[in-house]
Motif scaffolding. Structure first.
Motif, PDB file in Angstrom:
ATOM      1  N   LYS A  74      15.281  17.324  89.680  1.00 10.59           N
ATOM      2  CA  LYS A  74      15.493  16.673  88.615  1.00 10.59           C
ATOM      3  C   LYS A  74      15.985  15.255  88.808  1.00 10.59           C
ATOM      4  CE  LYS A  74      20.320  18.420  88.166  1.00 10.59           C
ATOM      5  NZ  LYS A  74      21.101  19.278  87.215  1.00 10.59           N
ATOM      6  N   ILE A  75      15.551  14.350  87.679  1.00  5.61           N
ATOM      7  CA  ILE A  75      16.082  13.155  87.886  1.00  5.61           C
ATOM      8  C   ILE A  75      17.275  12.928  86.729  1.00  5.61           C
ATOM      9  CG2 ILE A  75      15.608  10.498  87.105  1.00  5.61           C
ATOM     10  CD1 ILE A  75      12.378  11.433  87.434  1.00  5.61           C
ATOM     11  N   THR A  76      18.487  12.400  87.592  1.00  6.66           N
ATOM     12  CA  THR A  76      19.611  12.492  86.962  1.00  6.66           C
ATOM     13  C   THR A  76      20.247  11.247  86.501  1.00  6.66           C
ATOM     14  OG1 THR A  76      20.832  12.134  89.033  1.00  6.66           O
ATOM     15  CG2 THR A  76      20.498  14.857  88.182  1.00  6.66           C
ATOM     16  N   ASN A  77      19.675  10.096  86.926  1.00 12.04           N
ATOM     17  CA  ASN A  77      19.977   8.760  86.494  1.00 12.04           C
ATOM     18  C   ASN A  77      18.944   7.716  86.199  1.00 12.04           C
ATOM     19  OD1 ASN A  77      21.905   9.748  88.932  1.00 12.04           O
ATOM     20  ND2 ASN A  77      23.397   8.688  87.581  1.00 12.04           N
ATOM     21  N   ALA A 117      13.725  -4.145  87.729  1.00 10.67           N
ATOM     22  CA  ALA A 117      13.304  -2.820  88.795  1.00 10.67           C
ATOM     23  C   ALA A 117      14.021  -1.875  87.901  1.00 10.67           C
ATOM     24  CB  ALA A 117      14.315  -3.167  90.087  1.00 10.67           C
ATOM     25  N   ILE A 118      13.546  -0.675  88.455  1.00  8.49           N
ATOM     26  CA  ILE A 118      13.888   0.518  87.452  1.00  8.49           C
ATOM     27  C   ILE A 118      14.374   1.562  88.638  1.00  8.49           C
ATOM     28  CG2 ILE A 118      13.237   2.851  86.489  1.00  8.49           C
ATOM     29  CD1 ILE A 118      11.243   1.164  85.061  1.00  8.49           C
ATOM     30  N   SER A 119      15.513   2.020  88.884  1.00  7.77           N
ATOM     31  CA  SER A 119      16.316   2.748  89.835  1.00  7.77           C
ATOM     32  C   SER A 119      16.404   4.253  89.313  1.00  7.77           C
ATOM     33  CB  SER A 119      17.531   2.200  90.303  1.00  7.77           C
ATOM     34  OG  SER A 119      17.205   0.916  91.117  1.00  7.77           O
ATOM     35  N   LEU A 120      16.024   5.232  89.915  1.00  2.00           N
ATOM     36  CA  LEU A 120      16.299   6.578  89.546  1.00  2.00           C
ATOM     37  C   LEU A 120      16.798   7.559  90.590  1.00  2.00           C
ATOM     38  CD1 LEU A 120      12.570   7.159  88.660  1.00  2.00           C
ATOM     39  CD2 LEU A 120      14.255   6.407  86.933  1.00  2.00           C
ATOM     40  N   GLY A 121      18.214   8.120  90.042  1.00  6.42           N
ATOM     41  CA  GLY A 121      18.751   8.972  90.814  1.00  6.42           C
ATOM     42  C   GLY A 121      17.898  10.288  90.691  1.00  6.42           C
ATOM     43  N   VAL A 122      18.163  10.860  91.995  1.00 11.98           N
ATOM     44  CA  VAL A 122      17.147  12.324  91.973  1.00 11.98           C
ATOM     45  C   VAL A 122      17.974  13.302  92.838  1.00 11.98           C
ATOM     46  CG1 VAL A 122      15.171  13.401  93.095  1.00 11.98           C
ATOM     47  CG2 VAL A 122      14.935  10.971  92.172  1.00 11.98           C
ATOM     48  N   GLN A 123      18.159  14.391  92.048  1.00 17.63           N
ATOM     49  CA  GLN A 123      18.924  15.703  92.880  1.00 17.63           C
ATOM     50  C   GLN A 123      17.918  16.736  92.985  1.00 17.63           C
ATOM     51  OE1 GLN A 123      22.454  15.686  93.298  1.00 17.63           O
ATOM     52  NE2 GLN A 123      21.525  17.139  94.552  1.00 17.63           N
TER      53      GLN A 123
END
Length: 144
Positions: A74-77, A117-123
């Motif tokens: 899942k993407i969390t951020n 920029a787009i930054s995505l946290g991934v878990q």
């Protein structure tokens, strides 16, 4: 209000912050999988950024991503940057599913100064075959 410019980048351009993760770049997306060294990390998209159009400094209104996840990823951020400034931040998310299109507002009527920029946290839950994210594209809509 009409969109003045829409800028997108393909999923092949995704950058991994966690160097032990794997990025399999294929014609239509990049599949990111974790390593045994870490199941949380960041991925980044550099968005081609029109700073000034027709002598008007543009304002990002919506940042968007297209992706698919395995059932245990899942993407969390979801963060948006203009240069070194974080201008939007969405945390504690649980973005999952097949061929998702997700947009988030960029608040405060921010005028672009440096580049977006787009930054995505991934878990990931682990390193099972269902632990993957396929990044298709990312973009931002700009207004005058």
């Amino acid at each position: 209000m009409a969109i003045k410019h829409a800028a997108w980048t393909h999923g092949l351009g995704v950058e991994l912050e966690t160097s032990s993760w794997t990025a399999l770049r294929q014609g239509y997306y990049t599949t990111v999988t974790p390593s045994s060294e870490g199941t949380f990390g960041w991925v980044h998209f550099v968005i081609p950024t029109p700073v000034i159009v027709d002598d008007i400094r543009l304002k990002p209104q919506t940042a968007m991503i297209r992706f698919s996840t395995g059932s245990t990823a899942k993407i969390t951020n979801f963060h948006v940057y203009d240069g070194e400034m974080k201008i939007a931040e969405y945390n504690d998310l649980s973005l999952t599913g097949n061929l998702q299109f997700i947009g988030r507002a960029v608040p405060n009527n921010h005028q672009v100064l440096w580049g977006m920029a787009i930054s995505l946290g991934v878990q990931f839950s682990g390193t099972a075959p269902t632990d993957y994210v396929q990044f298709i594209s990312a973009g931002i809509d700009f207004y005058a």
